[in-house]
Write a protein that holds these residues in place. Structure first.
Motif, PDB file in Angstrom:
ATOM      1  N   SER A 154     -57.413  59.531  -3.395  1.00  0.00           N
ATOM      2  CA  SER A 154     -56.589  58.657  -4.218  1.00  0.00           C
ATOM      3  C   SER A 154     -55.421  59.394  -4.848  1.00  0.00           C
ATOM      4  O   SER A 154     -54.445  58.782  -5.259  1.00  0.00           O
ATOM      5  CB  SER A 154     -57.428  58.018  -5.325  1.00  0.00           C
ATOM      6  N   ASN A 155     -55.518  60.712  -4.957  1.00  0.00           N
ATOM      7  CA  ASN A 155     -54.463  61.515  -5.564  1.00  0.00           C
ATOM      8  C   ASN A 155     -53.772  62.348  -4.504  1.00  0.00           C
ATOM      9  O   ASN A 155     -54.426  63.044  -3.727  1.00  0.00           O
ATOM     10  CB  ASN A 155     -55.042  62.453  -6.632  1.00  0.00           C
ATOM     11  N   ILE A 156     -52.443  62.276  -4.499  1.00  0.00           N
ATOM     12  CA  ILE A 156     -51.664  63.082  -3.566  1.00  0.00           C
ATOM     13  C   ILE A 156     -50.491  63.690  -4.330  1.00  0.00           C
ATOM     14  O   ILE A 156     -50.075  63.181  -5.364  1.00  0.00           O
ATOM     15  CB  ILE A 156     -51.162  62.254  -2.354  1.00  0.00           C
ATOM     16  N   VAL A 157     -49.978  64.800  -3.826  1.00  0.00           N
ATOM     17  CA  VAL A 157     -48.795  65.425  -4.408  1.00  0.00           C
ATOM     18  C   VAL A 157     -47.686  65.353  -3.369  1.00  0.00           C
ATOM     19  O   VAL A 157     -47.875  65.752  -2.215  1.00  0.00           O
ATOM     20  CB  VAL A 157     -49.062  66.892  -4.814  1.00  0.00           C
ATOM     21  N   GLY A 168     -47.601  55.099  -4.519  1.00  0.00           N
ATOM     22  CA  GLY A 168     -48.553  54.976  -5.619  1.00  0.00           C
ATOM     23  C   GLY A 168     -47.820  55.007  -6.942  1.00  0.00           C
ATOM     24  O   GLY A 168     -46.638  54.678  -7.018  1.00  0.00           O
ATOM     25  N   VAL A 169     -48.534  55.435  -7.992  1.00  0.00           N
ATOM     26  CA  VAL A 169     -47.988  55.479  -9.345  1.00  0.00           C
ATOM     27  C   VAL A 169     -47.982  56.925  -9.828  1.00  0.00           C
ATOM     28  O   VAL A 169     -48.984  57.644  -9.699  1.00  0.00           O
ATOM     29  CB  VAL A 169     -48.813  54.575 -10.289  1.00  0.00           C
ATOM     30  N   ALA A 170     -46.842  57.356 -10.378  1.00  0.00           N
ATOM     31  CA  ALA A 170     -46.699  58.738 -10.868  1.00  0.00           C
ATOM     32  C   ALA A 170     -47.654  58.991 -12.018  1.00  0.00           C
ATOM     33  O   ALA A 170     -47.770  58.186 -12.934  1.00  0.00           O
ATOM     34  CB  ALA A 170     -45.261  58.977 -11.312  1.00  0.00           C
ATOM     35  N   ARG A 206     -53.098  56.499  -5.921  1.00  0.00           N
ATOM     36  CA  ARG A 206     -53.171  55.235  -5.198  1.00  0.00           C
ATOM     37  C   ARG A 206     -54.374  54.467  -5.730  1.00  0.00           C
ATOM     38  O   ARG A 206     -55.370  55.056  -6.083  1.00  0.00           O
ATOM     39  CB  ARG A 206     -53.293  55.500  -3.705  1.00  0.00           C
ATOM     40  N   GLY A 207     -54.259  53.147  -5.833  1.00  0.00           N
ATOM     41  CA  GLY A 207     -55.349  52.335  -6.357  1.00  0.00           C
ATOM     42  C   GLY A 207     -54.818  51.016  -6.871  1.00  0.00           C
ATOM     43  O   GLY A 207     -53.799  50.516  -6.397  1.00  0.00           O
ATOM     44  N   LYS A 247     -52.867  46.201  -5.654  1.00  0.00           N
ATOM     45  CA  LYS A 247     -53.548  47.301  -4.967  1.00  0.00           C
ATOM     46  C   LYS A 247     -52.517  48.054  -4.139  1.00  0.00           C
ATOM     47  O   LYS A 247     -51.923  47.493  -3.214  1.00  0.00           O
ATOM     48  CB  LYS A 247     -54.664  46.782  -4.074  1.00  0.00           C
ATOM     49  N   ILE A 248     -52.323  49.317  -4.491  1.00  0.00           N
ATOM     50  CA  ILE A 248     -51.372  50.171  -3.789  1.00  0.00           C
ATOM     51  C   ILE A 248     -52.143  51.166  -2.940  1.00  0.00           C
ATOM     52  O   ILE A 248     -52.945  51.929  -3.451  1.00  0.00           O
ATOM     53  CB  ILE A 248     -50.464  50.925  -4.779  1.00  0.00           C
ATOM     54  N   GLY A 249     -51.885  51.136  -1.642  1.00  0.00           N
ATOM     55  CA  GLY A 249     -52.532  52.100  -0.750  1.00  0.00           C
ATOM     56  C   GLY A 249     -53.749  51.632  -0.113  1.00  0.00           C
ATOM     57  O   GLY A 249     -54.619  50.993  -0.297  1.00  0.00           O
TER      58      GLY A 249
END
Length: 124
Positions: A12-15, A51-53, A70-71, A122-124
């Protein structure tokens, strides 16, 4: 270990690397531009909403990356999204606002809830 076919969990977390000259604020939608770099989401075609920062990222003076989650997130409603639009696709109006209008915009994700104070997407 054979990696092909292995399930990856917790993705769910990406950089993402931030485009030159861009500043991204926490809690705003982040998009990938045509070159694959993170930019603030905006009403424009052909962006991919990542996603969201999760934190501020400033690449106005040099290289930086932004943590993106993402979520399901609550964003502002430009008042085009109604209860009858559940499970339809929301589009970008600006970095914190969703719209139902597809023309001239990029898809964000599926509308999960419509409330007086925002829309869950819902993003992603």
């Amino acid at each position: 270990m054979e990696r092909i076919g292995n399930e990856r969990t917790g993705c769910s977390n990406i950089v993402l690397p931030v485009a030159a000259g861009q500043e991204i604020m926490p809690g705003t939608m982040v998009a990938l531009n045509a070159d694959g770099y993170a930019v603030p989401a905006s009403k424009a075609e052909n962006l991919i909403i990542a996603g969201v920062a999760q934190a501020r990222a400033d690449n106005r003076l040099g290289a930086d990356g932004v943590g993106v989650r993402r979520g399901a997130f609550v964003m502002a409603n430009d008042k085009t999204i109604k209860q009858t639009d559940l499970l339809k696709t929301a589009y970008v109006s600006d970095a914190t606002t969703l719209t139902l209008t597809a023309e001239g915009s990029s898809p964000v994700g599926q509308i999960l809830e419509v409330m007086d104070d925002g829309v869950t997407v819902k993003i992603g």
